[in-house]
Design an enzyme around this catalytic site. Structure first.
Site, mmCIF file in Angstrom:
data_model
loop_
_atom_site.group_PDB
_atom_site.id
_atom_site.type_symbol
_atom_site.label_atom_id
_atom_site.label_comp_id
_atom_site.label_asym_id
_atom_site.label_seq_id
_atom_site.Cartn_x
_atom_site.Cartn_y
_atom_site.Cartn_z
ATOM 1 N N SER A 143 0.824 -1.210 0.000
ATOM 2 C CA SER A 143 0.000 0.000 0.000
ATOM 3 C C SER A 143 0.858 1.260 0.000
ATOM 4 O O SER A 143 0.350 2.360 0.151
ATOM 5 C CB SER A 143 -0.923 -0.009 1.225
ATOM 6 O OG SER A 143 -0.165 -0.249 2.401
ATOM 7 N N ASN A 171 -1.733 -2.685 13.188
ATOM 8 C CA ASN A 171 -3.177 -2.435 13.203
ATOM 9 C C ASN A 171 -3.544 -1.181 13.984
ATOM 10 O O ASN A 171 -4.379 -0.383 13.542
ATOM 11 C CB ASN A 171 -3.914 -3.647 13.774
ATOM 12 C CG ASN A 171 -3.725 -4.880 12.905
ATOM 13 O OD1 ASN A 171 -3.215 -4.769 11.782
ATOM 14 N ND2 ASN A 171 -4.117 -6.037 13.408
ATOM 15 N N THR A 221 -39.864 27.374 -7.640
ATOM 16 C CA THR A 221 -40.144 26.029 -7.118
ATOM 17 C C THR A 221 -40.524 25.212 -8.354
ATOM 18 O O THR A 221 -41.124 25.775 -9.284
ATOM 19 C CB THR A 221 -41.307 26.011 -6.095
ATOM 20 O OG1 THR A 221 -42.492 26.457 -6.750
ATOM 21 C CG2 THR A 221 -41.018 26.908 -4.896
ATOM 22 N N HIS A 222 -40.156 23.971 -8.376
ATOM 23 C CA HIS A 222 -40.372 23.121 -9.572
ATOM 24 C C HIS A 222 -39.723 23.732 -10.812
ATOM 25 O O HIS A 222 -40.182 23.487 -11.929
ATOM 26 C CB HIS A 222 -41.866 22.909 -9.843
ATOM 27 C CG HIS A 222 -42.656 22.511 -8.632
ATOM 28 N ND1 HIS A 222 -42.840 21.209 -8.249
ATOM 29 C CD2 HIS A 222 -43.289 23.274 -7.699
ATOM 30 C CE1 HIS A 222 -43.569 21.171 -7.142
ATOM 31 N NE2 HIS A 222 -43.841 22.409 -6.783
ATOM 32 N N SER A 282 -15.179 25.593 -27.290
ATOM 33 C CA SER A 282 -15.438 24.339 -27.991
ATOM 34 C C SER A 282 -14.419 24.198 -29.109
ATOM 35 O O SER A 282 -13.948 25.192 -29.662
ATOM 36 C CB SER A 282 -16.860 24.362 -28.558
ATOM 37 O OG SER A 282 -16.948 23.537 -29.705
ATOM 38 N N LYS A 334 -18.938 29.170 -28.755
ATOM 39 C CA LYS A 334 -19.226 28.582 -27.445
ATOM 40 C C LYS A 334 -18.353 29.091 -26.311
ATOM 41 O O LYS A 334 -17.176 29.362 -26.480
ATOM 42 C CB LYS A 334 -19.075 27.050 -27.511
ATOM 43 C CG LYS A 334 -20.159 26.355 -28.291
ATOM 44 C CD LYS A 334 -21.512 26.420 -27.605
ATOM 45 C CE LYS A 334 -21.555 25.504 -26.410
ATOM 46 N NZ LYS A 334 -21.911 24.139 -26.729
ATOM 47 N N GLU A 367 -19.530 22.098 -14.456
ATOM 48 C CA GLU A 367 -19.891 20.733 -14.862
ATOM 49 C C GLU A 367 -18.969 19.699 -14.230
ATOM 50 O O GLU A 367 -19.399 18.629 -13.806
ATOM 51 C CB GLU A 367 -19.835 20.607 -16.386
ATOM 52 C CG GLU A 367 -20.951 21.380 -17.072
ATOM 53 C CD GLU A 367 -20.732 21.469 -18.578
ATOM 54 O OE1 GLU A 367 -20.739 20.421 -19.244
ATOM 55 O OE2 GLU A 367 -20.542 22.591 -19.067
ATOM 56 N N TYR A 389 -9.201 -6.414 12.889
ATOM 57 C CA TYR A 389 -8.640 -5.934 11.626
ATOM 58 C C TYR A 389 -8.788 -6.972 10.519
ATOM 59 O O TYR A 389 -8.624 -8.169 10.734
ATOM 60 C CB TYR A 389 -7.154 -5.572 11.796
ATOM 61 C CG TYR A 389 -6.524 -5.109 10.495
ATOM 62 C CD1 TYR A 389 -6.668 -3.795 10.073
ATOM 63 C CD2 TYR A 389 -5.829 -5.990 9.665
ATOM 64 C CE1 TYR A 389 -6.125 -3.368 8.865
ATOM 65 C CE2 TYR A 389 -5.278 -5.583 8.460
ATOM 66 C CZ TYR A 389 -5.432 -4.268 8.063
ATOM 67 O OH TYR A 389 -4.899 -3.848 6.871
ATOM 68 N N LYS A 402 -7.871 4.017 2.480
ATOM 69 C CA LYS A 402 -7.029 5.190 2.224
ATOM 70 C C LYS A 402 -7.198 5.779 0.831
ATOM 71 O O LYS A 402 -7.419 6.980 0.681
ATOM 72 C CB LYS A 402 -5.568 4.861 2.531
ATOM 73 C CG LYS A 402 -5.308 4.877 4.036
ATOM 74 C CD LYS A 402 -3.980 4.334 4.430
ATOM 75 C CE LYS A 402 -3.915 2.824 4.385
ATOM 76 N NZ LYS A 402 -4.826 2.153 5.342
#
Ligand code: ARG
Length: 460
Positions: A22, A109, A154-155, A276, A282, A289, A316, A324
């Site tokens: 590891s 451990n 709303t909505h 773009s 663009k 995003e 353990y 990790k």
């Protein structure tokens, strides 16, 4: 030979060596590993389990190993499996037999558990600092936009007029909860597993309170099995980070909507947007995003750890080594998203005319119209129905509520008078919502003050 090679007759298969080790990711905890070992060695010396002289040699040797790792002089190898055995090897190469006494009354451990707690404690502070910085950007932007009227939704349908400040401050409040959630998580994390041994404590007369105190923990963990098998603190942190990312993702989604041509409430700075490769016109909100997208991987880590832990018998199990990579990735993701998001927000140009124009359509002042009638004595439910039919009348006559003549209004209810036009002005609809927590300037002012006080109080 491996540190644990004594009972083995064969070399570890090369595939197993790579699979098992590891060091590629736990090398990140080298400082904490050394810090934990120093506290352990000092305690062993103090309790007479090893000689004071050896304890001092170990502490000095560990300082030198730390310097070697930081300067890139020391080589960390997969052959030595993980950071714990790498450090021990480096130490012993340096100081000989004293180094071989360090692991008395300890196991990897409890060692890994203490390292990870120390490391995550520090990372929590770093994430928190980034959240507070973002909150300051929110407070600053809110100050400039207390009078900026925009439609509240709303909505995703235009609902009632609010200010842009009010909208931003909602995120300020969400982020305050993220800060206190991280603080809560840190508090529960701050117990010391060192001295739990492999699982069953030890026969040596160790002083767990001493190591706990030296390492800045509130107390030693009370049960040795729990000490080495608990990963709640990892899962709690991943939960807190997931909720934080969910907030950033919602915010991102809104920024993406706001800078679309359909909304055009904001314009992102050139430095915080991208073009773009084919469409010359663009300007894309890639930052927002990506933050929204990266939220998925943080959730993935949370699900990964919940799933990894769900079937593990005490104490353990090697499965736990999976903790990790996942928690580090989630931390790195949050730490990367927060400042870039803050920069995007700080440099974003707000377009108040467009917000105001959008608020001007969609009968966003209909509730205020009903409230007007209610204040003139009509029961609210009747006022609601009356305004409903007014809105219908408006849609069939291509008019807004405030464009109706007083005669048209009086035909529906004689309670309408000249002052209705004032009541329907969006600035008043927004500005009169002075109830506690509302969008009126007095209330956004209070929220900004409280947010800034919060930031100050939680900065460490
Ligand atoms: N690299 C291990 C981990 O991250 C350290 C603990 C190893 N303990 C053991 N008994 N193999 O979990």
């Amino acid at each position: 030979m491996k540190l644990w090679g004594g009972r083995f007759q064969k070399e570890t298969d090369a595939l197993v060596n790579d699979f098992n080790s590891s060091i590629q990711f736990d090398c990140r905890m080298y400082r904490e590993d050394i810090q934990g070992s120093m506290a352990h060695a000092a305690m062993l010396g103090k309790c007479g389990i090893i000689s004071q002289e050896d304890a001092e040699k170990i502490v000095e040797g560990l300082k030198a190993v730390l310097a070697d790792i930081e300067s890139g002089k020391a080589e960390l190898t997969a052959e030595n499996e993980d950071i714990h055995m790498n450090v021990e090897r480096l130490l012993t190469a340096r100081i000989g037999d004293a180094g071989k006494r360090l692991h008395t009354a300890r196991s990897r451990n409890d060692q890994v558990a203490v390292d990870l707690r120390l490391c995550l404690r520090r990372e929590i502070d770093a994430v928190k600092a980034e959240i507070l910085d973002l909150q300051q950007v929110i407070a600053d932007k809110a100050k400039e936009n207390q009078e900026t009227v925009m439609p509240g939704y709303t909505h995703l349908q235009r609902a009632q007029p609010i200010s842009f400040a009010q909208h931003l401050l909602a995120y300020g409040a969400m982020l305050s909860r993220d800060v206190t959630r991280l603080e809560d998580c840190r508090k529960r994390m701050n117990e010391c597993p060192l001295g739990s041994g492999a699982l069953a404590g030890t026969t040596y007369p160790i002083d767990r309170f001493m190591t706990a105190r030296d390492l800045g923990f509130d107390r030693p963990m009370g049960n040795s099995l729990d000490g080495v098998s608990d990963r709640d603190y990892v899962i709690e942190l991943l939960s807190a980070l997931s909720i934080l990312m969910m907030h950033l993702s919602r915010f991102s989604e809104e920024v993406i909507l706001w800078c679309s041509w359909e909304f055009k409430f904001v314009e992102l700075d050139d430095a915080f947007s991208t073009g773009s490769s084919i469409m010359p016109q663009k300007k894309n909100p890639d930052v927002a995003e990506l933050v929204r997208g990266k939220t998925g991987r943080v959730y993935g880590s949370l699900m990964g750890m919940l799933t990894a832990m769900k079937g593990l018998p005490l104490a353990y199990n090697k499965d736990m080594q999976e903790d990790k990579e996942q928690v580090f990735d989630a931390i790195d993701t949050a730490k990367m998203c927060l400042p870039v998001f803050a920069g995007m927000l700080r440099t974003m140009r707000v377009l108040p005319e467009n917000m105001r124009a959008a608020a001007g359509r969609g009968f966003i002042n209909a509730t205020d119209c009903a409230d007007y009638l209610t204040k003139k004595g009509m029961p609210f439910r009747d006022a609601y129905t009356t305004v409903g039919s007014l809105v219908y009348y408006c849609t069939t006559h291509q008019k807004l509520l405030e464009e109706l003549t007083l005669e048209e209004l009086k035909k529906i209810s004689p309670l309408f008078e000249e002052d209705v036009y004032e009541a329907l002005k969006l600035e008043n609809c927004m500005g009169q919502r002075k109830s506690y927590g509302g969008p009126a300037v007095s209330e956004t002012g209070r929220q900004i003050e409280e947010l800034e006080a919060f930031i100050k109080a939680h900065k460490s």
